[in-house]
Design an enzyme around this catalytic site. Structure first.
Site, PDB file in Angstrom:
ATOM      1  N   ARG A  18      -4.595 -13.420  -0.457  1.00 38.17           N
ATOM      2  CA  ARG A  18      -4.786 -13.957   0.895  1.00 38.17           C
ATOM      3  C   ARG A  18      -3.459 -14.217   1.599  1.00 38.17           C
ATOM      4  O   ARG A  18      -3.291 -13.861   2.768  1.00 38.17           O
ATOM      5  CB  ARG A  18      -5.615 -15.242   0.861  1.00 38.17           C
ATOM      6  N   ASN A  36     -11.423 -16.156   0.254  1.00 48.12           N
ATOM      7  CA  ASN A  36     -12.051 -15.873  -1.029  1.00 48.12           C
ATOM      8  C   ASN A  36     -13.557 -16.051  -0.872  1.00 48.12           C
ATOM      9  O   ASN A  36     -14.008 -16.909  -0.110  1.00 48.12           O
ATOM     10  CB  ASN A  36     -11.559 -16.837  -2.106  1.00 48.12           C
TER      11      ASN A  36
END
Length: 94
Positions: A18, A36
């Site tokens: 990320r 996520n």
């Protein structure tokens, strides 16, 4: 303006996916978000010029060096005109 949503499966959580995605998107002036998912995958939305969005989609197929990507699902969507690029929280599964 183009928008793609990707869902990336494999060993992609806990490997800076990320954060790296946000950094690369910001460098390429692509807007959107990444998060996520409860099943261990990562979901991201990219908005921008077709060329730059496709660069991010291509990057997602490999991710950062510590990731092991098994599968990438790519969806074309209507752009929303997002501003900036953010890491969103994981949604709760019911």
């Amino acid at each position: 303006m183009t928008r793609r949503r990707v869902v990336v499966s494999g060993d992609v959580q806990g490997v800076f996916f990320r954060d790296t995605c946000r950094r690369i998107a910001t460098e390429r002036r692509v807007t959107g978000w990444v998060r996520n998912l409860p099943d261990g995958s990562v979901e991201a939305v990219f908005e921008g010029t077709a060329e730059r969005v496709e660069e991010l989609v291509a990057w997602a197929h490999g991710g950062p060096p510590t990731a092991m990507v098994d599968k990438v699902e790519v969806y074309s969507e209507e752009p929303e005109g997002l501003a900036g690029f953010e890491i969103r929280p994981t949604p709760w599964s019911d």
